[in-house]
Design a protein around this motif. Structure first.
Motif, PDB file in Angstrom:
ATOM      1  N   ALA A 198       3.180  17.543  -5.635  1.00 39.58           N
ATOM      2  CA  ALA A 198       3.175  16.070  -5.645  1.00 39.58           C
ATOM      3  C   ALA A 198       1.996  15.488  -4.893  1.00 39.58           C
ATOM      4  CB  ALA A 198       4.485  15.565  -5.056  1.00 39.58           C
ATOM      5  N   PHE A 199       1.710  16.038  -3.731  1.00 32.87           N
ATOM      6  CA  PHE A 199       0.670  15.448  -2.883  1.00 32.87           C
ATOM      7  C   PHE A 199      -0.709  16.060  -3.129  1.00 32.87           C
ATOM      8  CE2 PHE A 199       4.796  14.953  -0.800  1.00 32.87           C
ATOM      9  CZ  PHE A 199       4.839  13.577  -0.768  1.00 32.87           C
ATOM     10  N   ARG A 200      -0.787  16.884  -4.174  1.00 35.06           N
ATOM     11  CA  ARG A 200      -2.064  17.409  -4.650  1.00 35.06           C
ATOM     12  C   ARG A 200      -2.467  16.749  -5.973  1.00 35.06           C
ATOM     13  NH1 ARG A 200      -3.418  22.655  -2.734  1.00 35.06           N
ATOM     14  NH2 ARG A 200      -4.179  23.208  -4.815  1.00 35.06           N
ATOM     15  N   GLY A 201      -1.648  15.789  -6.401  1.00 34.83           N
ATOM     16  CA  GLY A 201      -1.935  15.075  -7.643  1.00 34.83           C
ATOM     17  C   GLY A 201      -1.676  15.886  -8.890  1.00 34.83           C
ATOM     18  N   ALA A 255       7.948   9.777  -5.998  1.00 36.72           N
ATOM     19  CA  ALA A 255       9.165   9.761  -5.188  1.00 36.72           C
ATOM     20  C   ALA A 255      10.408   9.889  -6.066  1.00 36.72           C
ATOM     21  CB  ALA A 255       9.230   8.480  -4.360  1.00 36.72           C
ATOM     22  N   GLY A 256      10.377   9.291  -7.256  1.00 40.76           N
ATOM     23  CA  GLY A 256      11.507   9.386  -8.168  1.00 40.76           C
ATOM     24  C   GLY A 256      11.755  10.813  -8.632  1.00 40.76           C
ATOM     25  N   ILE A 257      10.683  11.539  -8.930  1.00 42.49           N
ATOM     26  CA  ILE A 257      10.815  12.946  -9.329  1.00 42.49           C
ATOM     27  C   ILE A 257      11.387  13.765  -8.179  1.00 42.49           C
ATOM     28  CG2 ILE A 257       9.524  15.018  -9.969  1.00 42.49           C
ATOM     29  CD1 ILE A 257       7.565  13.159 -11.468  1.00 42.49           C
ATOM     30  N   LEU A 258      10.868  13.547  -6.977  1.00 42.94           N
ATOM     31  CA  LEU A 258      11.360  14.291  -5.816  1.00 42.94           C
ATOM     32  C   LEU A 258      12.804  13.911  -5.475  1.00 42.94           C
ATOM     33  CD1 LEU A 258       8.164  14.280  -3.564  1.00 42.94           C
ATOM     34  CD2 LEU A 258       9.064  16.147  -4.965  1.00 42.94           C
ATOM     35  N   ALA A 273       0.791  -1.235   0.000  1.00 44.49           N
ATOM     36  CA  ALA A 273       0.000   0.000   0.000  1.00 44.49           C
ATOM     37  C   ALA A 273       0.819   1.279   0.000  1.00 44.49           C
ATOM     38  CB  ALA A 273      -0.942   0.003   1.220  1.00 44.49           C
ATOM     39  N   LEU A 274       2.022   1.265   0.599  1.00 48.63           N
ATOM     40  CA  LEU A 274       2.720   2.526   0.854  1.00 48.63           C
ATOM     41  C   LEU A 274       4.210   2.402   0.572  1.00 48.63           C
ATOM     42  CD1 LEU A 274       2.398   5.434   1.886  1.00 48.63           C
ATOM     43  CD2 LEU A 274       2.704   4.571   4.215  1.00 48.63           C
ATOM     44  N   ASP A 275       4.708   3.255  -0.322  1.00 46.59           N
ATOM     45  CA  ASP A 275       6.136   3.300  -0.646  1.00 46.59           C
ATOM     46  C   ASP A 275       6.875   4.122   0.411  1.00 46.59           C
ATOM     47  OD1 ASP A 275       8.390   3.032  -2.721  1.00 46.59           O
ATOM     48  OD2 ASP A 275       8.292   5.195  -2.363  1.00 46.59           O
ATOM     49  N   PRO A 276       8.002   3.634   0.941  1.00 45.21           N
ATOM     50  CA  PRO A 276       8.693   4.360   2.026  1.00 45.21           C
ATOM     51  C   PRO A 276       9.257   5.711   1.589  1.00 45.21           C
ATOM     52  CG  PRO A 276       9.970   2.447   1.310  1.00 45.21           C
ATOM     53  CD  PRO A 276       8.630   2.326   0.680  1.00 45.21           C
ATOM     54  N   ASP A 277       9.707   5.833   0.346  1.00 47.63           N
ATOM     55  CA  ASP A 277      10.220   7.129  -0.117  1.00 47.63           C
ATOM     56  C   ASP A 277       9.090   8.140  -0.241  1.00 47.63           C
ATOM     57  OD1 ASP A 277      13.079   6.566  -0.558  1.00 47.63           O
ATOM     58  OD2 ASP A 277      12.316   5.114  -1.995  1.00 47.63           O
ATOM     59  N   LEU A 329       0.419   2.342  -5.896  1.00 43.03           N
ATOM     60  CA  LEU A 329       1.805   2.185  -5.486  1.00 43.03           C
ATOM     61  C   LEU A 329       2.776   2.618  -6.580  1.00 43.03           C
ATOM     62  CD1 LEU A 329       3.372   1.238  -3.008  1.00 43.03           C
ATOM     63  CD2 LEU A 329       3.454  -1.050  -4.024  1.00 43.03           C
ATOM     64  N   GLU A 330       2.511   2.282  -7.830  1.00 42.71           N
ATOM     65  CA  GLU A 330       3.412   2.684  -8.911  1.00 42.71           C
ATOM     66  C   GLU A 330       3.452   4.198  -9.064  1.00 42.71           C
ATOM     67  OE1 GLU A 330       5.635   0.932 -10.667  1.00 42.71           O
ATOM     68  OE2 GLU A 330       5.094  -0.596  -9.183  1.00 42.71           O
ATOM     69  N   GLU A 331       2.328   4.861  -8.846  1.00 40.31           N
ATOM     70  CA  GLU A 331       2.293   6.315  -8.920  1.00 40.31           C
ATOM     71  C   GLU A 331       3.092   6.920  -7.758  1.00 40.31           C
ATOM     72  OE1 GLU A 331       1.141  10.197 -10.297  1.00 40.31           O
ATOM     73  OE2 GLU A 331       1.459   8.220 -11.188  1.00 40.31           O
ATOM     74  N   GLN A 332       3.001   6.316  -6.572  1.00 44.77           N
ATOM     75  CA  GLN A 332       3.813   6.779  -5.442  1.00 44.77           C
ATOM     76  C   GLN A 332       5.300   6.725  -5.786  1.00 44.77           C
ATOM     77  OE1 GLN A 332       2.898   4.887  -1.642  1.00 44.77           O
ATOM     78  NE2 GLN A 332       0.805   4.469  -2.335  1.00 44.77           N
ATOM     79  N   LYS A 333       5.710   5.614  -6.411  1.00 46.62           N
ATOM     80  CA  LYS A 333       7.121   5.454  -6.762  1.00 46.62           C
ATOM     81  C   LYS A 333       7.547   6.466  -7.822  1.00 46.62           C
ATOM     82  CE  LYS A 333       7.343   0.560  -5.495  1.00 46.62           C
ATOM     83  NZ  LYS A 333       7.527  -0.836  -5.965  1.00 46.62           N
ATOM     84  N   ARG A 334       6.664   6.751  -8.762  1.00 41.71           N
ATOM     85  CA  ARG A 334       6.982   7.750  -9.781  1.00 41.71           C
ATOM     86  C   ARG A 334       7.172   9.130  -9.144  1.00 41.71           C
ATOM     87  NH1 ARG A 334       4.870  11.715 -12.989  1.00 41.71           N
ATOM     88  NH2 ARG A 334       2.934  11.754 -11.782  1.00 41.71           N
TER      89      ARG A 334
END
Length: 386
Positions: free
Chosen positions: A381-384, A160-163, A106-110, A153-158
């Protein structure tokens, strides 16, 4: 794009249990992470190992990729929040860490780390702190109830990668500034050499023969003003060289110790003791002293002379302790052996510093641009909106 917001406690374990009985042998080596090993920039350094028997009681257990969040003031306000980068199955650290372990499906650590490092999250956590004075802490319930937007989850990783890329740019800019900050001292050492060894054979002097130390002045607190205005002078204390958050002013007739931005100011008390400052102007208090050059000695020369490692280390190591504070004993400076290089060489040194200053200003501008970019990306990022 909007995503569902869920309570963090639904998708992460907060302060999960450590190793079970028999899971680690008493002699097993584990990484150890004190609070000092987590930086305010969100980086973790691991340089210490201990046996499980040493840390099994009285320390916080966590695993690789767990997120550590400092719960005590002022470490929480200073953003000591980082993803764990340890190499042992379990690691241990300060009891002042909260540990967050996201559910892997459910949740990516980064993603979680960048979410928690937002300014508004820190401000909300400060409002929920419990305790008093220097022992205030962020409660576990704040984290459990905290709402986090939860894309796939894949969107979370994307995200995090940008950040990650933006954060790395900030780190590179900061490292460049750090290197520039010590360049002046390196040039000083190259041009003049160690003041005690005096390898260039300059005329020998004692420190207080080339520098006059002028103590500060302390008006009564009833005269303090907290807004600038006509007839007011900034009253500078040690903390003002770190932050502009507590600007104080006094009436002009009480400004007994004037100084300008290029003057050399010494922090008399610690910790840390014997800090060397520049860059502000006004009148200074009794915790500060001005180092005024005598004769054909420049302020740039004095500023860097006082930071030479042997001199600086000597004063710090032999400082007095009074009322719980380290204080510079002026007798330490009186007979300290130094030198007086030709004024032409000191002038050349100042010109080289001017060149460094130009490069440094550009680096600061680039660093600010990188920090602004990161803050913008983090906000979006956290506003989509990435």
């Amino acid at each position: 794009m909007s995503w569902p917001a869920v309570a963090l406690g639904e998708v992460a374990d907060i302060n999960p249990r450590g190793p079970g009985r028999g899971e680690l042998a008493p002699s097993a080596e584990v990484d150890f992470v004190p609070m000092a090993s987590v930086s305010e920039g969100g980086e973790m350094t691991v340089s210490e190992r201990r046996t499980y028997d040493e840390v099994s009681k009285g320390f916080t257990a966590f695993k690789p990729s767990d997120v550590l969040l400092a719960k005590i003031t002022p470490c929480f306000e200073n953003n000591k929040i980082a993803k764990s980068k340890v190499s042992t199955k379990y690691a241990f650290g300060s009891t002042e860490f909260h540990v967050l372990r996201g559910k892997p499906e459910a949740l990516d650590p980064d993603y979680l780390t960048y979410f928690l490092r937002q300014d508004h999250i820190r401000e909300a956590g400060e409002r929920r702190m419990t305790g008093s004075g220097g022992q205030r802490r962020v409660p576990k319930t704040f984290l459990e109830e905290l709402k986090i937007p939860l894309p796939p989850l894949e969107e979370q990783k994307r995200i995090a990668g940008i950040l990650d890329q933006a954060a790395e740019l900030c780190r590179l800019r900061t490292r460049a500034l750090d290197k520039l900050s010590i360049l002046g001292q390196a040039i000083f050492h190259e041009m003049f050499g160690d003041p005690v060894d005096n390898p260039k054979g300059f005329p020998r002097k004692k420190l207080l023969e080339i520098v006059d130390i002028i103590g500060g002045s302390q008006p009564a607190k009833k005269h303090f003003l907290y807004d600038d205005g006509p007839g007011r002078v900034r009253f500078v204390q040690t903390r003002d060289f770190r932050t502009d958050a507590y600007k104080t002013y006094v009436p002009e007739d009480l400004a007994k110790r004037p100084f300008s931005e290029d003057d050399v100011i010494i922090g008399r008390y610690g910790p840390p003791v014997f800090q060397i400052f520049r860059g502000l102007a006004g009148t200074y208090n009794v915790a500060l002293m001005k180092a005024q050059p005598i004769g054909e000695i420049t302020k740039d020369f004095v500023f860097h002379l006082l930071q030479e490692p042997k001199l600086h280390g000597y004063v710090v190591a032999n400082s007095e302790r009074t009322a719980g504070q380290s204080g510079v004993n002026l007798d330490l400076l009186k007979d300290y052996p130094v030198y007086a290089p030709p004024i032409e060489l000191q002038t050349d040194f100042s010109q080289r510093l001017t060149e460094v200053d130009t490069v440094t200003r550009n680096a600061r501008r680039q660093n600010l641009e990188a920090q602004t970019l990161f803050a913008s990306l983090q906000h979006r990022a956290f506003r989509g909106e990435l």
